[in-house]
Motif scaffolding. Sequence first.
Motif, PDB file in Angstrom:
ATOM      1  N   GLU A  10      42.755  77.161 -35.820  1.00 31.33           N
ATOM      2  CA  GLU A  10      43.757  77.776 -36.700  1.00 31.33           C
ATOM      3  C   GLU A  10      44.600  76.704 -37.396  1.00 31.33           C
ATOM      4  OE1 GLU A  10      43.726  78.437 -33.284  1.00 31.33           O
ATOM      5  OE2 GLU A  10      42.247  80.024 -33.595  1.00 31.33           O
ATOM      6  N   GLU A  11      44.951  75.643 -36.667  1.00 26.81           N
ATOM      7  CA  GLU A  11      45.749  74.569 -37.247  1.00 26.81           C
ATOM      8  C   GLU A  11      44.957  73.804 -38.300  1.00 26.81           C
ATOM      9  OE1 GLU A  11      48.433  73.850 -33.192  1.00 26.81           O
ATOM     10  OE2 GLU A  11      46.616  72.676 -33.569  1.00 26.81           O
ATOM     11  N   ALA A  12      43.669  73.597 -38.036  1.00 29.87           N
ATOM     12  CA  ALA A  12      42.814  72.940 -39.028  1.00 29.87           C
ATOM     13  C   ALA A  12      42.734  73.774 -40.297  1.00 29.87           C
ATOM     14  CB  ALA A  12      41.419  72.720 -38.447  1.00 29.87           C
ATOM     15  N   LEU A  26      54.378  76.020 -35.802  1.00 24.70           N
ATOM     16  CA  LEU A  26      54.499  74.605 -36.152  1.00 24.70           C
ATOM     17  C   LEU A  26      55.265  73.842 -35.070  1.00 24.70           C
ATOM     18  CD1 LEU A  26      55.526  74.774 -39.934  1.00 24.70           C
ATOM     19  CD2 LEU A  26      53.225  74.573 -38.975  1.00 24.70           C
ATOM     20  N   ASN A  27      54.970  72.575 -34.956  1.00 27.38           N
ATOM     21  CA  ASN A  27      55.774  71.644 -34.143  1.00 27.38           C
ATOM     22  C   ASN A  27      56.104  70.491 -35.075  1.00 27.38           C
ATOM     23  OD1 ASN A  27      57.025  70.159 -32.163  1.00 27.38           O
ATOM     24  ND2 ASN A  27      55.127  69.490 -31.186  1.00 27.38           N
ATOM     25  N   LYS A  54      52.709  65.420 -38.343  1.00 20.72           N
ATOM     26  CA  LYS A  54      53.938  65.946 -38.929  1.00 20.72           C
ATOM     27  C   LYS A  54      54.096  67.438 -38.677  1.00 20.72           C
ATOM     28  CE  LYS A  54      55.733  64.328 -42.676  1.00 20.72           C
ATOM     29  NZ  LYS A  54      55.998  63.908 -44.067  1.00 20.72           N
ATOM     30  N   PHE A  55      53.047  68.221 -38.897  1.00 18.99           N
ATOM     31  CA  PHE A  55      53.190  69.677 -38.824  1.00 18.99           C
ATOM     32  C   PHE A  55      52.932  70.258 -37.432  1.00 18.99           C
ATOM     33  CE2 PHE A  55      52.561  68.922 -43.344  1.00 18.99           C
ATOM     34  CZ  PHE A  55      53.590  69.699 -43.876  1.00 18.99           C
ATOM     35  N   PHE A  56      52.126  69.575 -36.636  1.00 23.72           N
ATOM     36  CA  PHE A  56      51.792  70.139 -35.323  1.00 23.72           C
ATOM     37  C   PHE A  56      52.087  69.191 -34.159  1.00 23.72           C
ATOM     38  CE2 PHE A  56      48.913  72.275 -38.380  1.00 23.72           C
ATOM     39  CZ  PHE A  56      49.419  73.560 -38.244  1.00 23.72           C
ATOM     40  N   GLY A  57      52.557  67.996 -34.457  1.00 19.81           N
ATOM     41  CA  GLY A  57      52.880  67.064 -33.384  1.00 19.81           C
ATOM     42  C   GLY A  57      51.679  66.672 -32.558  1.00 19.81           C
TER      43      GLY A  57
END
Length: 767
Positions: free
Chosen positions: A206-208, A262-263, A194-197
């Motif tokens: 960083e996303e984690a 974000l994606n 949902k947030f990063f595709g």
Amino acid sequence: MLNKIKRNPKLKWALIVLASLFTIFILFFASIYFGAWGELPSSTELKELKQNRATQVLANNGELIGKFYVDDRQPITYQEFPKHLIDALIATEDVRFFEHNGIDNRSLLRVFFKSILLQDDSAGGGSTISLQLAKNIYGRKDYGPFGIVVNKFQEVIIANRLEDVYSKEEILRLYFNTVPFSDNTYGIESASMKFFGKHTSEISLEEAAVLVGTLKASHSYNPRIFPERSRLRRDVVLEQMGKYGYLTEAEVKEAKQKALVLNYKNYSHDKGLAPYFRAQIRKDLSKILDTLKNKDGKKFNIYRDGLSIHTTLNYKMQSLAEEALKEHLRDLQKQHEAAWGKAAPWLTNQQIIKDALKRTSAWKNLAKKGKSENEILEILNRKQSTEIFDYDKVETKNISTKDSVAHYLKFLNAGMLAVTPQTGAVQAWVGGIDFKYFKYDHVSQSKRQVGSTFKPFVYTAALENGIEPCTYFSDREVSYANGWTPSNSGGDEDDPHINYNLKEALSKSMNTIAVKVLMETGIENVVNQAKAMGINSELPKVPSIALGTASLSLAELTEAYTPFVNGGKTSRAFYISKIKDDQGNVLAEFKPEISEERSISENNRKIMIEMMKATVNEGTATRLRTTYGLRNDIAGKTGTTQNNKDGWFVGITPNLLAVTWVGADDHRIGFRNTYIGQGANSALPVFAKLMQKMNSDASFNEITKAKFTPVSSEIKEMMDCDPEKRDGFFKRLFGGGDKDKPEKQEKKEKKEKKGFFKRLFGGKDKN
């Protein structure tokens, strides 16, 4: 010691109080343990732990299109967790996770004093990953003033049992698959997508850290709503990882310098990619799953059983098709509104507005309450805060229900279906301009008159019944039964002594000739030909059918065009390839449905492709070449219905067939003029823009660079004639019979004896 206690009454009473409290504590804990406050799951039940899992809808490459769910959760395995994700969780939520058995004794006192004695539920101390998992799975109940105490002890018991049943890795797997993230998302896989595709295995450090950071407060640290706050929380997670040795100081510094990007992909039912397509999948699944049973002999539930629905949809093409349709419709809408101005029917035609009002739930509910029509109209004229759609923005205005209805009546809508003609596999499905505000699917639900897109069936029937491509017809207007006189677009009649061959007549979409070809071929033969090619709807057996007065669905018209590119055989549109259960077992599999017999001979099929290529190269669809600069091998057909109510375009390439419709949902509202409403202006640009976008992407080379098979010398010879032919001098002077019949028919009729005056002045056309 006993004597000392006996001699000291205060000490004696203190010990009695402590013993009493301890006994009460033990009894209280025992009451929780043995289920007096609610039955607790046994170790056996925990071993068979199963929760609601979302059903995934997947594109043909396995990419996630959308989900059906009660809770947006999609479990994955421990091996799919990147190490930095686990490290971020441990460092932030439970640094001694691998050392304790579910209860962190160092933090337990903090829980006791803050959460229990002080009734501070926000303290959260001592909530190990195992305790959080117990809470995530079983939730908390309201036990009044004892709520915090009972819930905490229940979680302690469940956490301890979880630690006995599962390894630390399995607990982490369960935790990541159940923990709630922002935007009502459950589980790390759903949150990553949902947030990063991306799948969880693909997310960066960083996303984690962003996702782990949201666990403290999923709304407050929602990266979509509060990006800066989320970034600061991410940095705290990174610092914790540095503090406990999971990252070096340099790695922490480098990671903190990166922007939060974000994606975001919304998988709600109203938003996200291909919502109309997903709605159709949902309808079909309810029927398909009625025929399938799980291992317990029960029916599958699409919202709870974690099924995987594999489809034929091309994820990238679907995205481009939605972009193309919306880009064009935004501009076309402005032309549409400007052309009508203050005379617009959605402003001036009270009957259209009232009919639309009567279709609203507000009107129906008031009518059920016994309100009169005047009372209902008065109520629906009252202003209220209402969210309304527009292309540039969605805003809230203080308007009445009547005003809102008029607002939505003005919008043009559209549908587009693209399939692989050899199999019928759906590549792109766009049912409208915005699913949230316009639920009606113009691919599968709507039936509209198809206009000149029906003409290829007429010409195919003509070829199949022996009329040759170089047969000439005059475009002079002729009256038929009930005084109906078809005319060509624009209304101007050409020189009545000029005759056109089939290719020229079709490419220029001449209405007068299309009807003459129909009459020469026979209405019954044309109807049979159309049905053989895939049309199932009832077709009126009248001359006007040649101009597309029949109403068909977009999907039906698409299927009926597939024989032109599939060796004369019809490919039925299909879009579900297989259904799997949560363990990956195939429950059902679907194959292309292709007719066994040809509906067109191979030569005639190729002739029709050549005729429709001429439509693109020199006929009504030349905008593909001149305006949009497309150089692909394309055949096609434009279509416009009476009074400019509907615009159509059929785009044909060797490996892709796409059909587009554009018009207003209320069929009484048409385009103001043909310049705007003709299929070449209203519908063709959607296909053109899609092709432009695909031409810029090498992954579509198999489609965009494909070439039609060159025609044989035999077919070239059959079509080797001038586009038009002028009547000879004596024919112009004396008539020579019915000018509007093909030449071979004229020769037969010339054998009939005619009087001098009839030969001199010509007979009146009775056809």
